[in-house]
Design a protein around this motif. Sequence first.
Motif, short mmCIF file in Angstrom:
data_model
loop_
_atom_site.label_atom_id
_atom_site.label_comp_id
_atom_site.label_asym_id
_atom_site.label_seq_id
_atom_site.Cartn_x
_atom_site.Cartn_y
_atom_site.Cartn_z
N THR A 43 0.84 -1.20 0.00
CA THR A 43 0.00 0.00 0.00
C THR A 43 0.88 1.25 0.00
O THR A 43 1.79 1.37 0.83
N ILE A 44 0.60 2.15 -0.92
CA ILE A 44 1.32 3.41 -0.98
C ILE A 44 0.45 4.44 -0.23
O ILE A 44 -0.71 4.67 -0.61
N PRO A 45 0.99 5.04 0.82
CA PRO A 45 0.15 5.93 1.64
C PRO A 45 -0.24 7.21 0.89
O PRO A 45 0.50 7.69 0.03
N ALA A 46 -1.40 7.72 1.23
CA ALA A 46 -1.88 8.95 0.61
C ALA A 46 -0.89 10.08 0.83
O ALA A 46 -0.32 10.21 1.92
N LEU A 47 -0.70 10.87 -0.18
CA LEU A 47 0.21 12.03 -0.13
C LEU A 47 1.59 11.65 0.41
O LEU A 47 2.25 12.42 1.11
N GLY A 48 2.02 10.44 0.06
CA GLY A 48 3.30 9.97 0.58
C GLY A 48 4.09 9.16 -0.44
O GLY A 48 3.73 9.08 -1.62
N SER A 49 5.13 8.57 0.07
CA SER A 49 6.01 7.75 -0.76
C SER A 49 6.27 6.43 -0.05
O SER A 49 6.13 6.34 1.18
N LEU A 94 -4.50 12.60 -17.62
CA LEU A 94 -5.23 12.53 -16.36
C LEU A 94 -4.57 11.45 -15.52
O LEU A 94 -4.71 10.25 -15.75
N LYS A 95 -3.79 11.87 -14.52
CA LYS A 95 -2.99 10.94 -13.74
C LYS A 95 -3.82 10.32 -12.62
O LYS A 95 -4.75 10.93 -12.10
N THR A 96 -3.44 9.10 -12.24
CA THR A 96 -4.15 8.41 -11.15
C THR A 96 -3.60 8.83 -9.80
O THR A 96 -4.22 8.58 -8.77
N GLY A 97 -2.40 9.40 -9.80
CA GLY A 97 -1.77 9.79 -8.54
C GLY A 97 -0.61 8.89 -8.14
O GLY A 97 0.21 9.26 -7.30
N ILE A 98 -0.56 7.71 -8.73
CA ILE A 98 0.54 6.79 -8.42
C ILE A 98 1.69 7.01 -9.41
O ILE A 98 1.46 7.07 -10.63
N VAL A 99 2.89 7.14 -8.86
CA VAL A 99 4.08 7.31 -9.69
C VAL A 99 5.07 6.20 -9.34
O VAL A 99 5.40 6.02 -8.16
N ASN A 113 10.33 2.02 -5.84
CA ASN A 113 9.93 3.27 -5.17
C ASN A 113 8.72 3.90 -5.85
O ASN A 113 8.68 4.03 -7.08
N PHE A 114 7.75 4.29 -5.01
CA PHE A 114 6.50 4.87 -5.51
C PHE A 114 6.17 6.17 -4.77
O PHE A 114 6.50 6.33 -3.60
N ASP A 115 5.47 7.06 -5.46
CA ASP A 115 4.82 8.21 -4.84
C ASP A 115 3.32 8.03 -5.01
O ASP A 115 2.86 7.41 -5.99
N ASN A 116 2.59 8.61 -4.07
CA ASN A 116 1.14 8.66 -4.19
C ASN A 116 0.71 10.11 -3.93
O ASN A 116 0.77 10.59 -2.80
N THR A 117 0.31 10.79 -4.97
CA THR A 117 -0.11 12.20 -4.82
C THR A 117 -1.59 12.32 -4.53
O THR A 117 -2.11 13.43 -4.39
#
Lengths: 134, 220
Positions: A43-49, A94-99, A113-117
């Motif tokens: 799980t990638i946390p909200a507004l986190g990495s 249109l991004k999903t927020g996951i990088v 490594n992931f980001d979640n915007t």
Amino acid sequence: MTNVIALSKIGVSVLGASDPNDFIFHSSYNTFKIIIEGDVTDTIPALGSKTIQVAHGLPFIPLVTAFALEDGKAWAFPPNSPNINGTFPRIGYLKTGIVFNYISADEDYIYFNFDNTGVANKDVTVKFYCLEAI
Amino acid sequence: MLTLLERALLKRKVAYNQARVKKLEDLLQGKHLSLVKIADAFFTNAKIGTLAVNKLTTGRLAVGTLFDIGDEESGDYIRKSGEDVRILMYKDDVPQVVMGLQTGVPVFKVGKDGINALTDNDPNNFVLYADQITDYTLIKEKTRGSVSVNGTQNVAHGLGYIPLCLVFCEISAGVYRKVFGPNYDGTGIYFRVDGTNLVLVNTTGGALDFSYYIFYDEVD
């Protein structure tokens, strides 16, 4: 004389061909082997990495390639890339927020490594392949 | 009356013929012979049941039905069928390797353990799947290497086209990161490929080691 096992592409003489691109398989040219493959979900946390860490158990630093699948999406996407829902007029991507930022490996672990915007936690599954030693 | 010389000669002939008769009797009784010379004999009805040889020197050896290397009863053996243009390697009574024609198509397939390479056509079930028609072309490595890069480093690949490449960078001691194109990650580490060079770029300001792999396979 070199002993080889080769299979040429259709219509090509396996004895006469010398261009490697004319072969489907040729034992003189190394073909990467999948030493291990696997998948991991986290799980990638909200507004986190988050860096997902997987022990590979190999006696060397492996060459790794991988793709990510975001929960609820039907497509996989590669590293060094944001996940997108699509491209739309005037809006653009249109991004999903996951990088999916990067893949790394050392003697013991593989790192994804992931980001979640986005404002909600999101699950991702990474399918990975270790191909020989770096 | 025979002379002494004639009598000796006759005795030798009799002994020689007796030895030949003895060999024929042994042959009729099914005993093994130490040496048999067959000069262009033509056996039409499988007259030799079992033939043990240490060395078989032939011109063209044609296999009528089956030719096995190894014992079929053990389950592990290599088989060449006289009818099929292929060689099968059996493990646990399952043909796990096929080399030759399968339904008329040249193939070289090595199945994962337990996979029947003759009947299974899912490439995920094989460690090697080379099929001329389906054309799952396997990438072929040309060269690999490592180089320290600070700025831009060209690696001439010697191919007259743009080849498939993989690049990794030792981002910190003992940690290798897969390198991509220049557009997104902002690390200042990227690569590109043209018809002459693999171009490795590091704009971080300090030298970093890159490992690269160049394949024969064209990307365009």
